[in-house]
Enzyme design. Sequence first.
Site, PDB file in Angstrom:
ATOM      1  N   SER A 107      11.407  -4.130   6.203  1.00  0.00           N
ATOM      2  CA  SER A 107      10.778  -2.905   5.706  1.00  0.00           C
ATOM      3  C   SER A 107      11.764  -2.142   4.825  1.00  0.00           C
ATOM      4  CB  SER A 107      10.365  -2.006   6.877  1.00  0.00           C
ATOM      5  OG  SER A 107      10.248  -0.661   6.462  1.00  0.00           O
ATOM      6  N   ARG A 108      11.324  -1.833   3.586  1.00  0.00           N
ATOM      7  CA  ARG A 108      12.172  -1.048   2.691  1.00  0.00           C
ATOM      8  C   ARG A 108      12.380   0.356   3.242  1.00  0.00           C
ATOM      9  NH1 ARG A 108       8.919  -2.845  -1.674  1.00  0.00           N
ATOM     10  NH2 ARG A 108       7.286  -1.973  -0.358  1.00  0.00           N
ATOM     11  N   ASN A 109      11.355   0.934   3.866  1.00  0.00           N
ATOM     12  CA  ASN A 109      11.483   2.298   4.399  1.00  0.00           C
ATOM     13  C   ASN A 109      12.434   2.327   5.591  1.00  0.00           C
ATOM     14  OD1 ASN A 109       9.420   4.160   2.941  1.00  0.00           O
ATOM     15  ND2 ASN A 109       8.328   2.247   3.271  1.00  0.00           N
ATOM     16  N   GLU A 165       8.477   3.671  -0.257  1.00  0.00           N
ATOM     17  CA  GLU A 165       7.389   4.607  -0.605  1.00  0.00           C
ATOM     18  C   GLU A 165       7.433   5.887   0.232  1.00  0.00           C
ATOM     19  OE1 GLU A 165       4.529   2.398  -3.327  1.00  0.00           O
ATOM     20  OE2 GLU A 165       5.335   4.409  -3.005  1.00  0.00           O
ATOM     21  N   LYS A 216       0.587   2.047  -0.437  1.00  0.00           N
ATOM     22  CA  LYS A 216       0.747   2.946   0.718  1.00  0.00           C
ATOM     23  C   LYS A 216       1.590   4.138   0.280  1.00  0.00           C
ATOM     24  CE  LYS A 216       0.371  -0.889   3.975  1.00  0.00           C
ATOM     25  NZ  LYS A 216       1.028  -1.711   5.029  1.00  0.00           N
ATOM     26  N   SER A 224       5.575  -8.198   3.373  1.00  0.00           N
ATOM     27  CA  SER A 224       5.173  -9.212   2.385  1.00  0.00           C
ATOM     28  C   SER A 224       5.905 -10.540   2.553  1.00  0.00           C
ATOM     29  CB  SER A 224       5.395  -8.663   0.972  1.00  0.00           C
ATOM     30  OG  SER A 224       6.764  -8.352   0.777  1.00  0.00           O
ATOM     31  N   LYS A 281       2.984   6.215   7.963  1.00  0.00           N
ATOM     32  CA  LYS A 281       3.851   5.369   8.796  1.00  0.00           C
ATOM     33  C   LYS A 281       5.197   5.155   8.115  1.00  0.00           C
ATOM     34  CE  LYS A 281       3.617   1.289   6.436  1.00  0.00           C
ATOM     35  NZ  LYS A 281       4.711   0.414   6.005  1.00  0.00           N
ATOM     36  N   GLY A 338      -2.258  -2.835   6.790  1.00  0.00           N
ATOM     37  CA  GLY A 338      -2.004  -3.345   8.136  1.00  0.00           C
ATOM     38  C   GLY A 338      -0.555  -3.756   8.254  1.00  0.00           C
ATOM     39  N   ASP A 395       0.832  -1.271  12.101  1.00  0.00           N
ATOM     40  CA  ASP A 395       1.761  -1.204  10.962  1.00  0.00           C
ATOM     41  C   ASP A 395       3.008  -0.399  11.316  1.00  0.00           C
ATOM     42  OD1 ASP A 395       1.142  -0.527   7.394  1.00  0.00           O
ATOM     43  OD2 ASP A 395       2.677  -1.712   8.430  1.00  0.00           O
TER      44      ASP A 395
HETATM   45  N1  LIG Z   1       6.349  -5.114   0.203  1.00  0.00           N
HETATM   46  C1  LIG Z   1       5.581  -5.102   1.289  1.00  0.00           C
HETATM   47  O1  LIG Z   1       5.909  -5.673   2.337  1.00  0.00           O
HETATM   48  C2  LIG Z   1       4.273  -4.366   1.264  1.00  0.00           C
HETATM   49  C3  LIG Z   1       4.003  -3.456   0.250  1.00  0.00           C
HETATM   50  N2  LIG Z   1       2.818  -2.780   0.284  1.00  0.00           N
HETATM   51  C4  LIG Z   1       2.546  -1.756  -0.716  1.00  0.00           C
HETATM   52  O2  LIG Z   1       2.297  -2.380  -1.967  1.00  0.00           O
HETATM   53  C5  LIG Z   1       2.696  -1.508  -3.014  1.00  0.00           C
HETATM   54  C6  LIG Z   1       3.566  -2.297  -3.966  1.00  0.00           C
HETATM   55  O3  LIG Z   1       4.719  -2.626  -3.258  1.00  0.00           O
HETATM   56  P1  LIG Z   1       5.564  -3.949  -3.621  1.00  0.00           P
HETATM   57  O4  LIG Z   1       4.674  -4.887  -4.347  1.00  0.00           O
HETATM   58  O5  LIG Z   1       6.216  -4.357  -2.352  1.00  0.00           O
HETATM   59  O6  LIG Z   1       6.717  -3.610  -4.633  1.00  0.00           O
HETATM   60  P2  LIG Z   1       7.183  -2.328  -5.461  1.00  0.00           P
HETATM   61  O7  LIG Z   1       6.483  -1.125  -5.000  1.00  0.00           O
HETATM   62  O8  LIG Z   1       8.661  -2.323  -5.472  1.00  0.00           O
HETATM   63  O9  LIG Z   1       6.701  -2.671  -6.941  1.00  0.00           O
HETATM   64  C7  LIG Z   1       5.400  -3.122  -7.119  1.00  0.00           C
HETATM   65  C8  LIG Z   1       5.231  -3.457  -8.560  1.00  0.00           C
HETATM   66  O10 LIG Z   1       5.091  -2.216  -9.242  1.00  0.00           O
HETATM   67  C9  LIG Z   1       5.684  -2.383 -10.518  1.00  0.00           C
HETATM   68  N3  LIG Z   1       5.889  -1.104 -11.157  1.00  0.00           N
HETATM   69  C10 LIG Z   1       6.755  -0.135 -10.839  1.00  0.00           C
HETATM   70  N4  LIG Z   1       6.610   0.879 -11.701  1.00  0.00           N
HETATM   71  C11 LIG Z   1       5.614   0.528 -12.565  1.00  0.00           C
HETATM   72  C12 LIG Z   1       4.994   1.149 -13.704  1.00  0.00           C
HETATM   73  N5  LIG Z   1       5.373   2.358 -14.100  1.00  0.00           N
HETATM   74  N6  LIG Z   1       4.028   0.475 -14.369  1.00  0.00           N
HETATM   75  C13 LIG Z   1       3.654  -0.757 -13.968  1.00  0.00           C
HETATM   76  N7  LIG Z   1       4.182  -1.397 -12.902  1.00  0.00           N
HETATM   77  C14 LIG Z   1       5.155  -0.741 -12.219  1.00  0.00           C
HETATM   78  C15 LIG Z   1       6.953  -3.127 -10.203  1.00  0.00           C
HETATM   79  O11 LIG Z   1       7.420  -3.692 -11.396  1.00  0.00           O
HETATM   80  P3  LIG Z   1       8.882  -4.336 -11.408  1.00  0.00           P
HETATM   81  O12 LIG Z   1       8.689  -5.682 -10.791  1.00  0.00           O
HETATM   82  O13 LIG Z   1       9.210  -4.406 -12.888  1.00  0.00           O
HETATM   83  O14 LIG Z   1       9.801  -3.445 -10.632  1.00  0.00           O
HETATM   84  C16 LIG Z   1       6.432  -4.168  -9.197  1.00  0.00           C
HETATM   85  O15 LIG Z   1       6.019  -5.325  -9.881  1.00  0.00           O
HETATM   86  C17 LIG Z   1       3.435  -0.324  -2.363  1.00  0.00           C
HETATM   87  O16 LIG Z   1       2.624   0.829  -2.341  1.00  0.00           O
HETATM   88  C18 LIG Z   1       3.701  -0.820  -0.938  1.00  0.00           C
HETATM   89  O17 LIG Z   1       3.685   0.242   0.005  1.00  0.00           O
HETATM   90  C19 LIG Z   1       1.869  -2.989   1.246  1.00  0.00           C
HETATM   91  C20 LIG Z   1       2.109  -3.890   2.240  1.00  0.00           C
HETATM   92  C21 LIG Z   1       3.298  -4.630   2.329  1.00  0.00           C
HETATM   93  O1  LIG Z   2       3.856  -1.704   4.470  1.00  0.00           O
HETATM   94  C1  LIG Z   2       4.618  -2.590   4.772  1.00  0.00           C
HETATM   95  C2  LIG Z   2       4.379  -3.491   5.935  1.00  0.00           C
HETATM   96  O2  LIG Z   2       3.060  -3.359   6.393  1.00  0.00           O
HETATM   97  C3  LIG Z   2       5.902  -2.789   4.043  1.00  0.00           C
HETATM   98  O3  LIG Z   2       6.765  -1.811   4.493  1.00  0.00           O
HETATM   99  P1  LIG Z   2       7.874  -1.250   3.482  1.00  0.00           P
HETATM  100  O4  LIG Z   2       7.138  -0.612   2.324  1.00  0.00           O
HETATM  101  O5  LIG Z   2       8.644  -0.290   4.327  1.00  0.00           O
HETATM  102  O6  LIG Z   2       8.676  -2.444   3.045  1.00  0.00           O
END
Ligand SMILES: NC(=O)C1=CN([C@@H]2O[C@H](COP(=O)(O)OP(=O)(O)OC[C@H]3O[C@@H](n4cnc5c(N)ncnc54)[C@H](OP(=O)(O)O)[C@@H]3O)[C@@H](O)[C@H]2O)C=CC1
Ligand SMILES: O=C(CO)COP(=O)(O)O
Length: 315
Positions: free
Chosen positions: A238-240, A265, A90, A124, A175, A120, A228
């Site tokens: 939520s991190r944001n 993000e 996202k 996580s 969002k 949605g 969402d």
């Molecule tokens: N967390 C949530 O609740 C939700 C997240 N999302 C979306 O999913 C996406 C991933 O988020 P999330 O999984 O939460 O965690 P992060 O965005 O914090 O990190 C996701 C993964 O990306 C890796 N990463 C960061 N930089 C690099 C790079 N240069 N090369 C390779 N890997 C890299 C991180 O590695 P490392 O572990 O080493 O830091 C981590 O494993 C985001 O866009 C987010 O908006 C969507 C829905 C829910």
């Molecule tokens: O996208 C998300 C929930 O749907 C996670 O939100 P954050 O990236 O703000 O943690």
Amino acid sequence: QVLADAGNQVVMWDIDPDVVGEINSQHSNTRRLPNAKRLPDAIIAEGDRAGAVSGAEIVVVAIAAQHACEALTQFKGLLGHDAIAVSLMKGIERGTDRRMDQVVCQTLDLDPVRFAAVSGPNLSKEVAAREPSATVVASADADTAMKVARACTTDYFKAFVSDDVIGLEMCGSLKNVTALAVGMSRGAGFGENTAAMIQARGLAELTALGEACGAKSKTFAGLAGVGDLVATCGSSLSRNYTFGFNLGQGKSIEEATRVSKGVAEGVPTTDAVVALGRRYRVETPLATAMSHVLDQGLSCRGMIDELFGGQITAE
Ligand SMILES: NC(=O)C1=CN([C@@H]2O[C@H](COP(=O)(O)OP(=O)(O)OC[C@H]3O[C@@H](n4cnc5c(N)ncnc54)[C@H](OP(=O)(O)O)[C@@H]3O)[C@@H](O)[C@H]2O)C=CC1
Ligand SMILES: O=C(CO)COP(=O)(O)O
């Protein structure tokens, strides 16, 4: 975990051999999911990129959005010729203003019919706890959307399908900007009226910009939009929201970044939203006010005054 619970064999790729080793030997990933005591046995991990995607029908990309292009470049040419790429990301790429569907398809040289976006109200940690959740799977190709939806539907996680990829990408990205602002208002001590005001104006802004980018209005009234927004703006998971809350409490950007766990993000995406608004000639008062917070240190009160000052207009 959702994919494994839905009956799929899952291979996780990680750049860190310690994470790969922990998943394979202990069925856990304490760095990313400390509260998931044991991951399903159907999940294994792989440090080699080709090995991780070899034979995969569906390749899911869940990388920090601003690093997606850099990370995916090294996967180019490794996916099977009929593999589907799915983005959970996202964000809008800074500097190029590309949505994640554009980043994934252009970086992997993938036909959009082999791409799906998933978005949605999916905090996580609640999904990992198997709490009832729903999401939307969008693809230009109906069969692709249905295949991915079937692959991620369980008794606690329900997928709906859509053809509005642009809408999902805009909802998920914008969002987060609103969540920064709502978190900031709560951190500064403001209550529900202020939070609701910001969320309503944020929804109006993301809908106007999304429609200008080619999205369908109804997407913003659904799970990926208002759904969402409600989840993200209402939860300290939520991190944001949390990043914004820390700003509202008076922390600097640097301090808020240091104490925030994971990537907010919305922070890198805010300027990209302002740039998209300029390109499509859509006013983005919320994203603009948040960019002044992030770039100039504008206070919460200043952000609210900027957002709600000015002439009386139609809603
Ligand atoms: N967390 C949530 O609740 C939700 C997240 N999302 C979306 O999913 C996406 C991933 O988020 P999330 O999984 O939460 O965690 P992060 O965005 O914090 O990190 C996701 C993964 O990306 C890796 N990463 C960061 N930089 C690099 C790079 N240069 N090369 C390779 N890997 C890299 C991180 O590695 P490392 O572990 O080493 O830091 C981590 O494993 C985001 O866009 C987010 O908006 C969507 C829905 C829910
Ligand atoms: O996208 C998300 C929930 O749907 C996670 O939100 P954050 O990236 O703000 O943690």
